[in-house]
Design an enzyme around this catalytic site. Structure first.
Site, short mmCIF file in Angstrom:
data_model
loop_
_atom_site.label_atom_id
_atom_site.label_comp_id
_atom_site.label_asym_id
_atom_site.label_seq_id
_atom_site.Cartn_x
_atom_site.Cartn_y
_atom_site.Cartn_z
N ASP A 189 3.05 9.81 1.60
CA ASP A 189 2.36 9.00 0.50
C ASP A 189 1.55 10.21 -0.27
O ASP A 189 0.63 10.86 0.16
CB ASP A 189 1.48 8.09 1.08
N ASP A 245 5.88 6.90 -5.15
CA ASP A 245 5.28 8.02 -4.31
C ASP A 245 5.21 8.05 -2.65
O ASP A 245 4.44 8.79 -2.04
CB ASP A 245 3.81 8.09 -4.98
N GLU A 246 5.95 7.05 -2.32
CA GLU A 246 5.73 6.88 -0.87
C GLU A 246 7.11 6.56 -0.12
O GLU A 246 8.14 5.84 -0.71
CB GLU A 246 5.24 5.52 -0.90
P1 TTP Z 1 -0.85 4.67 -4.29
O1 TTP Z 1 -0.12 5.36 -3.15
O2 TTP Z 1 -1.38 3.26 -3.50
O3 TTP Z 1 -2.01 5.36 -4.77
P2 TTP Z 1 -2.43 7.03 -4.96
O4 TTP Z 1 -1.23 7.59 -4.84
O5 TTP Z 1 -2.71 6.78 -6.69
O6 TTP Z 1 -3.58 7.19 -4.39
P3 TTP Z 1 -3.62 7.37 -2.70
O7 TTP Z 1 -2.27 7.43 -2.16
O8 TTP Z 1 -4.11 8.83 -2.72
O9 TTP Z 1 -4.55 6.32 -2.11
O10 TTP Z 1 -0.07 4.48 -5.51
C1 TTP Z 1 0.77 5.37 -5.91
C2 TTP Z 1 1.00 5.14 -7.46
O11 TTP Z 1 1.32 3.93 -7.74
C3 TTP Z 1 -0.40 5.38 -8.26
O12 TTP Z 1 -0.66 6.77 -8.44
C4 TTP Z 1 -0.34 4.35 -9.42
C5 TTP Z 1 0.66 3.40 -8.92
N1 TTP Z 1 -0.08 2.20 -8.80
C6 TTP Z 1 -0.11 1.25 -9.96
O13 TTP Z 1 0.19 1.60 -10.82
N2 TTP Z 1 -0.74 -0.04 -9.53
C7 TTP Z 1 -1.51 -0.17 -8.48
O14 TTP Z 1 -2.12 -1.37 -8.20
C8 TTP Z 1 -1.43 0.88 -7.28
C9 TTP Z 1 -1.87 0.33 -5.87
C10 TTP Z 1 -0.55 1.98 -7.53
MG MG Z 2 -0.44 7.55 -2.90
#
Ligand code: TTP
Ligand code: MG
Length: 356
Positions: free
Chosen positions: A9, A104-105
């Site tokens: 992630d 991103d995951e």
């Molecule tokens: P996440 O992996 O949930 O968040 P992140 O990568 O920004 O932060 P971290 O993993 O370090 O806690 O989500 C990945 C991307 O997806 C995030 O950068 C933006 C997008 N996203 C949205 O557009 N809306 C949302 O509600 C969420 C949770 C994520």
């Molecule tokens: Mg993330």
């Protein structure tokens, strides 16, 4: 056999891309999403912004109240998609069993990956460093024997960290975990659980399956299992494999045909095992011979019926080897591969045993 699953992630993904591409944003509270004066929400924010209590899905107007000096930027999806593609190129170097969850995951099944003697911990840190070298963004990883635990673990040492949950460690880890952190427990289920006195993984585990069925119907078994760290879901990639093979280069060139046949038998054994693990059958077998002078040839055989069963492949190997110059020229590398693959579910007599 225990599986080896890695959940990768990216850290503050959208915000990290912005900070990478616009150096003036580095070290700053960055909020990616709608404008602060609009009715939009926060897509994500940098870790600097999280200190102010800003988080995903919060109205940007609220984020502005919490931190007026934050940099508010609009998302640039093409940049995020491009980064995502690079991340997947890295994954593919380690396994083709990759299940993306979002840009991103992803889950990776590295049970069959041989790098670092199959150490999933080392593979995960290498993947993270490959990602950083390719696109200058940090990722976190969770390593465990199933998807549920791997996903929980990747959150543990965020950002730029990783965490392993080994067999035997899950129950202790889950016991004190707030129920809202369990994947698959949404807001509604969470309040329902809270109302029934289920606040942690330990509380969930104390409920009998019958009690859970009364409360949650069909989902009961899932909750029952995850409170014990049990999750059999496979990492399901939609990647279609075209061939599967293995090869070996010798320290010293070999000239003895019996020795070659022995090596080919070992390679065949290995590849048949991988086919079996992936529930694949093959119609074509190919051997590859690289001579001492580095020139190489391949010899193939294709059948109308699957050949990765019933010893057929083993019988074909000497026949294919005889079609090369191995009795005249020393050999530095041998390989065996299968192609024209099909899922064993597609074959009528799939009950057939794979013999090797
Ligand atoms: P996440 O992996 O949930 O968040 P992140 O990568 O920004 O932060 P971290 O993993 O370090 O806690 O989500 C990945 C991307 O997806 C995030 O950068 C933006 C997008 N996203 C949205 O557009 N809306 C949302 O509600 C969420 C949770 C994520
Ligand atoms: Mg993330």
């Amino acid at each position: 056999m225990n599986r080896k699953i890695i959940h990768i992630d990216m850290d503050a993904f959208f915000a990290a891309v912005e900070q990478r591409d616009f150096p003036e944003l580095r070290g700053q509270a960055v909020v990616v999403g709608g404008r602060p004066d609009s009715r939009g929400v926060v897509a994500t924010c940098s870790y600097e912004a999280r200190k102010f209590g800003i988080h995903s899905a919060m109205p940007t107007s609220r984020a502005y109240q919490l931190c007026p000096h934050a940099k508010f930027v609009s998302p640039r999806f093409s940049a995020y998609r491009q980064a995502s593609e690079e991340i997947h190129k890295v994954f593919k170097q380690y396994t083709d069993i990759v299940e993306p969850l979002s840009l991103d995951e992803a889950y990776l099944d590295v049970s069959e990956t041989d790098y670092f003697n199959g150490s999933a911990t080392l593979i995960a840190s290498e993947i993270r460093s490959d990602i950083y070298n390719a696109i200058q963004l940090t990722a976190s990883a969770g390593i465990a024997y199933n998807k549920f635990l791997a996903k929980l673990a990747s959150d543990q040492n965020k950002p730029d960290g990783q965490f392993v949950i080994r067999p035997g460690e899950a129950e202790v880890y889950l016991k004190s975990l707030p129920i809202g952190r369990f994947y698959g427990v949404g807001k509604v289920t969470e309040s329902k659980m809270q109302a029934s006195g289920i606040k942690t993984g330990g509380d969930l585990k104390n409920k009998t399956l019958v009690e859970l069925q009364r409360l949650f119907g069909n989902s009961a078994e899932y909750y029952y299992n995850i409170s014990r760290g049990i999750d059999h879901r496979p990492v399901s990639s939609n990647y279609v494999r075209k061939s599967l093979g293995s090869e070996t280069t010798f320290q010293n060139d070999i000239s003895d045909t019996d020795q070659m046949l022995k090596h080919l038998a070992d390679l065949l054994h290995e590849v048949l095992k991988s086919l079996l693990n992936r529930k694949l059958l093959a119609y074509t077998i190919t051997i590859k011979v690289k001579y001492a002078d580095f020139t190489q040839v391949t010899r193939s055989y294709t059948s109308d019926t699957v050949i990765s069963v019933d010893n057929k492949a083993r019988q074909l190997i000497p026949v294919l080897l005889a079609k090369t110059d191995v009795n005249k020229r020393p050999v530095r590398l041998l390989g065996v591969s299968f192609s024209n693959l099909t899922s064993s579910d597609n074959v009528s007599d799939s009950g057939q045993m794979l013999l090797f």
